[in-house]
Design a protein around this motif. Sequence first.
Motif, PDB file in Angstrom:
ATOM      1  N   GLU A  67       0.836  -1.209   0.000  1.00 49.92           N
ATOM      2  CA  GLU A  67       0.000   0.000   0.000  1.00 49.92           C
ATOM      3  C   GLU A  67       0.867   1.253   0.000  1.00 49.92           C
ATOM      4  O   GLU A  67       0.609   2.203  -0.747  1.00 49.92           O
ATOM      5  CB  GLU A  67      -0.932   0.029   1.232  1.00 49.92           C
ATOM      6  N   PHE A  68       1.893   1.256   0.858  1.00 45.88           N
ATOM      7  CA  PHE A  68       2.784   2.418   0.905  1.00 45.88           C
ATOM      8  C   PHE A  68       3.554   2.553  -0.403  1.00 45.88           C
ATOM      9  O   PHE A  68       3.709   3.651  -0.927  1.00 45.88           O
ATOM     10  CB  PHE A  68       3.760   2.322   2.080  1.00 45.88           C
ATOM     11  N   ALA A  69       4.035   1.442  -0.951  1.00 42.66           N
ATOM     12  CA  ALA A  69       4.813   1.473  -2.194  1.00 42.66           C
ATOM     13  C   ALA A  69       4.000   2.097  -3.316  1.00 42.66           C
ATOM     14  O   ALA A  69       4.488   2.964  -4.047  1.00 42.66           O
ATOM     15  CB  ALA A  69       5.274   0.070  -2.576  1.00 42.66           C
ATOM     16  N   LYS A  70       2.759   1.688  -3.443  1.00 38.32           N
ATOM     17  CA  LYS A  70       1.884   2.235  -4.490  1.00 38.32           C
ATOM     18  C   LYS A  70       1.686   3.732  -4.274  1.00 38.32           C
ATOM     19  O   LYS A  70       1.813   4.531  -5.196  1.00 38.32           O
ATOM     20  CB  LYS A  70       0.540   1.505  -4.476  1.00 38.32           C
ATOM     21  N   TRP A  71       1.377   4.124  -3.040  1.00 34.22           N
ATOM     22  CA  TRP A  71       1.152   5.531  -2.713  1.00 34.22           C
ATOM     23  C   TRP A  71       2.418   6.360  -2.975  1.00 34.22           C
ATOM     24  O   TRP A  71       2.348   7.427  -3.581  1.00 34.22           O
ATOM     25  CB  TRP A  71       0.720   5.659  -1.249  1.00 34.22           C
ATOM     26  N   ALA A  72       3.554   5.865  -2.516  1.00 34.25           N
ATOM     27  CA  ALA A  72       4.809   6.610  -2.649  1.00 34.25           C
ATOM     28  C   ALA A  72       5.166   6.850  -4.113  1.00 34.25           C
ATOM     29  O   ALA A  72       5.569   7.958  -4.492  1.00 34.25           O
ATOM     30  CB  ALA A  72       5.945   5.891  -1.932  1.00 34.25           C
ATOM     31  N   LYS A  73       5.015   5.823  -4.944  1.00 35.01           N
ATOM     32  CA  LYS A  73       5.346   5.969  -6.365  1.00 35.01           C
ATOM     33  C   LYS A  73       4.495   7.038  -7.029  1.00 35.01           C
ATOM     34  O   LYS A  73       4.948   7.721  -7.937  1.00 35.01           O
ATOM     35  CB  LYS A  73       5.211   4.631  -7.086  1.00 35.01           C
ATOM     36  N   GLU A  74       3.265   7.197  -6.576  1.00 41.76           N
ATOM     37  CA  GLU A  74       2.350   8.166  -7.170  1.00 41.76           C
ATOM     38  C   GLU A  74       2.492   9.567  -6.588  1.00 41.76           C
ATOM     39  O   GLU A  74       2.142  10.544  -7.247  1.00 41.76           O
ATOM     40  CB  GLU A  74       0.897   7.700  -6.973  1.00 41.76           C
ATOM     41  N   ASN A  75       2.998   9.690  -5.349  1.00 39.45           N
ATOM     42  CA  ASN A  75       2.863  10.958  -4.637  1.00 39.45           C
ATOM     43  C   ASN A  75       4.140  11.660  -4.174  1.00 39.45           C
ATOM     44  O   ASN A  75       4.100  12.877  -3.961  1.00 39.45           O
ATOM     45  CB  ASN A  75       1.976  10.746  -3.401  1.00 39.45           C
ATOM     46  N   VAL A  76       5.233  10.937  -3.959  1.00 40.96           N
ATOM     47  CA  VAL A  76       6.398  11.561  -3.319  1.00 40.96           C
ATOM     48  C   VAL A  76       7.713  11.034  -3.887  1.00 40.96           C
ATOM     49  O   VAL A  76       7.754  10.003  -4.558  1.00 40.96           O
ATOM     50  CB  VAL A  76       6.401  11.322  -1.785  1.00 40.96           C
ATOM     51  N   TYR A 134       5.498   7.805  13.710  1.00 39.43           N
ATOM     52  CA  TYR A 134       4.782   6.545  13.758  1.00 39.43           C
ATOM     53  C   TYR A 134       3.308   6.848  14.019  1.00 39.43           C
ATOM     54  O   TYR A 134       2.972   7.665  14.869  1.00 39.43           O
ATOM     55  CB  TYR A 134       5.347   5.653  14.870  1.00 39.43           C
ATOM     56  N   VAL A 135       2.434   6.197  13.273  1.00 37.17           N
ATOM     57  CA  VAL A 135       0.989   6.308  13.477  1.00 37.17           C
ATOM     58  C   VAL A 135       0.462   4.887  13.626  1.00 37.17           C
ATOM     59  O   VAL A 135       0.668   4.053  12.743  1.00 37.17           O
ATOM     60  CB  VAL A 135       0.299   7.008  12.275  1.00 37.17           C
ATOM     61  N   ALA A 136      -0.197   4.624  14.732  1.00 38.30           N
ATOM     62  CA  ALA A 136      -0.766   3.287  14.957  1.00 38.30           C
ATOM     63  C   ALA A 136      -1.883   3.025  13.954  1.00 38.30           C
ATOM     64  O   ALA A 136      -2.589   3.939  13.544  1.00 38.30           O
ATOM     65  CB  ALA A 136      -1.298   3.179  16.377  1.00 38.30           C
ATOM     66  N   GLY A 137      -2.016   1.789  13.543  1.00 36.98           N
ATOM     67  CA  GLY A 137      -3.108   1.413  12.653  1.00 36.98           C
ATOM     68  C   GLY A 137      -2.669   0.949  11.284  1.00 36.98           C
ATOM     69  O   GLY A 137      -3.499   0.751  10.406  1.00 36.98           O
ATOM     70  N   GLY A 138      -1.370   0.792  11.078  1.00 35.68           N
ATOM     71  CA  GLY A 138      -0.863   0.268   9.815  1.00 35.68           C
ATOM     72  C   GLY A 138      -0.887   1.277   8.686  1.00 35.68           C
ATOM     73  O   GLY A 138      -1.043   2.482   8.913  1.00 35.68           O
ATOM     74  N   PRO A 139      -0.737   0.780   7.456  1.00 33.79           N
ATOM     75  CA  PRO A 139      -0.593   1.682   6.317  1.00 33.79           C
ATOM     76  C   PRO A 139      -1.804   2.574   6.066  1.00 33.79           C
ATOM     77  O   PRO A 139      -1.661   3.729   5.693  1.00 33.79           O
ATOM     78  CB  PRO A 139      -0.335   0.757   5.126  1.00 33.79           C
ATOM     79  N   THR A 140      -3.013   2.071   6.301  1.00 32.20           N
ATOM     80  CA  THR A 140      -4.202   2.881   6.042  1.00 32.20           C
ATOM     81  C   THR A 140      -4.226   4.121   6.921  1.00 32.20           C
ATOM     82  O   THR A 140      -4.445   5.239   6.434  1.00 32.20           O
ATOM     83  CB  THR A 140      -5.488   2.040   6.257  1.00 32.20           C
ATOM     84  N   ALA A 141      -3.982   3.952   8.205  1.00 30.53           N
ATOM     85  CA  ALA A 141      -3.976   5.084   9.134  1.00 30.53           C
ATOM     86  C   ALA A 141      -2.839   6.048   8.814  1.00 30.53           C
ATOM     87  O   ALA A 141      -3.024   7.271   8.816  1.00 30.53           O
ATOM     88  CB  ALA A 141      -3.860   4.583  10.574  1.00 30.53           C
ATOM     89  N   TRP A 142      -1.653   5.508   8.531  1.00 29.97           N
ATOM     90  CA  TRP A 142      -0.508   6.375   8.244  1.00 29.97           C
ATOM     91  C   TRP A 142      -0.731   7.151   6.953  1.00 29.97           C
ATOM     92  O   TRP A 142      -0.472   8.352   6.884  1.00 29.97           O
ATOM     93  CB  TRP A 142       0.784   5.549   8.158  1.00 29.97           C
ATOM     94  N   LEU A 143      -1.212   6.488   5.918  1.00 37.07           N
ATOM     95  CA  LEU A 143      -1.443   7.145   4.630  1.00 37.07           C
ATOM     96  C   LEU A 143      -2.530   8.206   4.727  1.00 37.07           C
ATOM     97  O   LEU A 143      -2.472   9.224   4.026  1.00 37.07           O
ATOM     98  CB  LEU A 143      -1.774   6.125   3.551  1.00 37.07           C
TER      99      LEU A 143
END
Length: 154
Positions: A67-76, A134-143
Amino acid sequence: MKKIIIALLLFAGSFAAEAQELIWETNVSKAMEVSNKTKKPLLLFFTGSDWCGWCIRLQNEVLKTPEFAKWAKENVVLVELDYPRRTNQTPEIKKQNNELQQVFGIQGFPTIVLVNSTKKDGKINFEGLGSTGYVAGGPTAWLDVANKIINHKL
Protein backbone atom coordinates in the motif's frame (compact mmCIF):
# COMPACT_ATOMS: atom_id res chain seq x y z
CA MET A 1 5.56 -28.99 -19.04
CA LYS A 2 5.08 -28.40 -15.30
CA LYS A 3 8.70 -27.32 -14.99
CA ILE A 4 8.25 -24.71 -17.72
CA ILE A 5 5.11 -23.31 -16.08
CA ILE A 6 6.81 -23.17 -12.68
CA ALA A 7 9.86 -21.48 -14.21
CA LEU A 8 7.64 -18.90 -15.92
CA LEU A 9 5.76 -18.19 -12.71
CA LEU A 10 9.00 -17.72 -10.79
CA PHE A 11 10.34 -15.47 -13.54
CA ALA A 12 7.16 -13.35 -13.56
CA GLY A 13 7.19 -13.25 -9.76
CA SER A 14 10.67 -11.79 -9.74
CA PHE A 15 9.45 -8.88 -11.87
CA ALA A 16 6.51 -8.31 -9.54
CA ALA A 17 8.86 -8.20 -6.56
CA GLU A 18 11.12 -5.73 -8.35
CA ALA A 19 8.14 -3.54 -9.22
CA GLN A 20 7.36 -3.19 -5.51
CA GLU A 21 10.93 -2.19 -4.64
CA LEU A 22 11.05 1.49 -3.71
CA ILE A 23 13.96 3.79 -4.36
CA TRP A 24 15.05 5.64 -1.25
CA GLU A 25 17.52 8.38 -2.13
CA THR A 26 20.16 9.26 0.43
CA ASN A 27 21.48 12.28 -1.49
CA VAL A 28 19.09 15.22 -1.01
CA SER A 29 20.42 17.14 -4.03
CA LYS A 30 19.71 14.20 -6.31
CA ALA A 31 16.25 13.73 -4.75
CA MET A 32 15.51 17.43 -5.28
CA GLU A 33 16.26 17.08 -8.99
CA VAL A 34 13.79 14.20 -9.24
CA SER A 35 11.24 16.14 -7.17
CA ASN A 36 11.49 19.21 -9.38
CA LYS A 37 11.15 17.13 -12.57
CA THR A 38 8.18 15.13 -11.31
CA LYS A 39 6.55 17.97 -9.32
CA LYS A 40 6.26 15.64 -6.31
CA PRO A 41 7.19 16.67 -2.76
CA LEU A 42 10.08 15.11 -0.89
CA LEU A 43 9.32 12.68 1.91
CA LEU A 44 12.25 13.02 4.31
CA PHE A 45 12.49 10.00 6.60
CA PHE A 46 14.68 10.77 9.63
CA THR A 47 15.52 7.39 11.14
CA GLY A 48 17.89 5.48 13.35
CA SER A 49 17.65 2.35 11.23
CA ASP A 50 19.76 0.03 13.36
CA TRP A 51 18.79 1.09 16.87
CA CYS A 52 15.43 2.95 16.93
CA GLY A 53 12.61 0.56 17.80
CA TRP A 54 9.85 2.88 16.60
CA CYS A 55 11.71 3.46 13.30
CA ILE A 56 11.95 -0.28 12.70
CA ARG A 57 8.29 -0.68 13.62
CA LEU A 58 7.28 2.10 11.16
CA GLN A 59 9.35 0.41 8.46
CA ASN A 60 7.75 -2.99 9.03
CA GLU A 61 4.16 -1.85 9.56
CA VAL A 62 3.97 0.88 6.89
CA LEU A 63 7.02 1.70 4.74
CA LYS A 64 7.60 -1.87 3.54
CA THR A 65 3.97 -2.55 2.59
CA PRO A 66 2.51 -2.73 -0.93
CA GLU A 67 0.00 0.00 0.00
CA PHE A 68 2.78 2.42 0.90
CA ALA A 69 4.81 1.47 -2.19
CA LYS A 70 1.88 2.23 -4.49
CA TRP A 71 1.15 5.53 -2.71
CA ALA A 72 4.81 6.61 -2.65
CA LYS A 73 5.35 5.97 -6.36
CA GLU A 74 2.35 8.17 -7.17
CA ASN A 75 2.86 10.96 -4.64
CA VAL A 76 6.40 11.56 -3.32
CA VAL A 77 10.15 11.29 -3.81
CA LEU A 78 11.57 9.21 -0.95
CA VAL A 79 14.64 10.34 0.99
CA GLU A 80 16.16 8.36 3.86
CA LEU A 81 18.18 10.42 6.32
CA ASP A 82 19.70 7.79 8.58
CA TYR A 83 21.53 8.19 11.90
CA PRO A 84 22.81 4.64 12.48
CA ARG A 85 24.99 3.54 15.36
CA ARG A 86 26.50 0.40 13.82
CA THR A 87 26.38 1.08 10.08
CA ASN A 88 29.12 3.15 8.47
CA GLN A 89 28.26 6.21 6.40
CA THR A 90 30.37 8.47 4.23
CA PRO A 91 31.43 11.78 5.79
CA GLU A 92 29.35 13.60 3.14
CA ILE A 93 26.16 11.75 4.07
CA LYS A 94 26.79 12.27 7.81
CA LYS A 95 27.32 16.00 7.22
CA GLN A 96 24.23 16.32 5.02
CA ASN A 97 22.03 14.42 7.50
CA ASN A 98 23.27 16.41 10.50
CA GLU A 99 22.67 19.70 8.67
CA LEU A 100 19.13 18.65 7.73
CA GLN A 101 18.44 17.50 11.27
CA GLN A 102 19.34 21.05 12.40
CA VAL A 103 17.38 22.75 9.60
CA PHE A 104 14.18 20.87 10.46
CA GLY A 105 14.73 20.82 14.24
CA ILE A 106 14.44 17.03 14.44
CA GLN A 107 14.58 15.95 18.06
CA GLY A 108 13.22 12.41 17.88
CA PHE A 109 13.02 9.42 15.60
CA PRO A 110 11.22 8.44 13.50
CA THR A 111 10.19 11.76 12.01
CA ILE A 112 8.87 12.16 8.51
CA VAL A 113 8.80 15.62 6.98
CA LEU A 114 7.06 16.35 3.70
CA VAL A 115 8.47 19.35 1.82
CA ASN A 116 8.65 21.06 -1.52
CA SER A 117 12.10 22.32 -2.43
CA THR A 118 13.61 24.92 -4.71
CA LYS A 119 17.16 25.97 -5.45
CA LYS A 120 17.85 29.61 -6.30
CA ASP A 121 21.25 31.28 -6.58
CA GLY A 122 22.88 28.17 -5.11
CA LYS A 123 20.66 28.26 -2.02
CA ILE A 124 18.14 25.56 -1.15
CA ASN A 125 14.73 26.56 0.13
CA PHE A 126 12.35 24.11 1.72
CA GLU A 127 8.62 24.72 1.99
CA GLY A 128 7.40 22.55 4.81
CA LEU A 129 4.07 20.85 4.21
CA GLY A 130 3.95 19.01 7.52
CA SER A 131 5.42 16.19 9.52
CA THR A 132 4.45 12.97 11.20
CA GLY A 133 6.06 9.94 12.78
CA TYR A 134 4.78 6.54 13.76
CA VAL A 135 0.99 6.31 13.48
CA ALA A 136 -0.77 3.29 14.96
CA GLY A 137 -3.11 1.41 12.65
CA GLY A 138 -0.86 0.27 9.81
CA PRO A 139 -0.59 1.68 6.32
CA THR A 140 -4.20 2.88 6.04
CA ALA A 141 -3.98 5.08 9.13
CA TRP A 142 -0.51 6.38 8.24
CA LEU A 143 -1.44 7.15 4.63
CA ASP A 144 -4.53 9.03 5.81
CA VAL A 145 -2.29 11.40 7.79
CA ALA A 146 0.21 11.71 4.91
CA ASN A 147 -2.54 12.51 2.40
CA LYS A 148 -3.90 15.23 4.67
CA ILE A 149 -0.41 16.77 4.85
CA ILE A 150 0.11 16.65 1.09
CA ASN A 151 -3.35 18.06 0.44
CA HIS A 152 -2.79 20.85 3.02
CA LYS A 153 -5.64 19.65 5.22
CA LEU A 154 -3.68 19.01 8.38
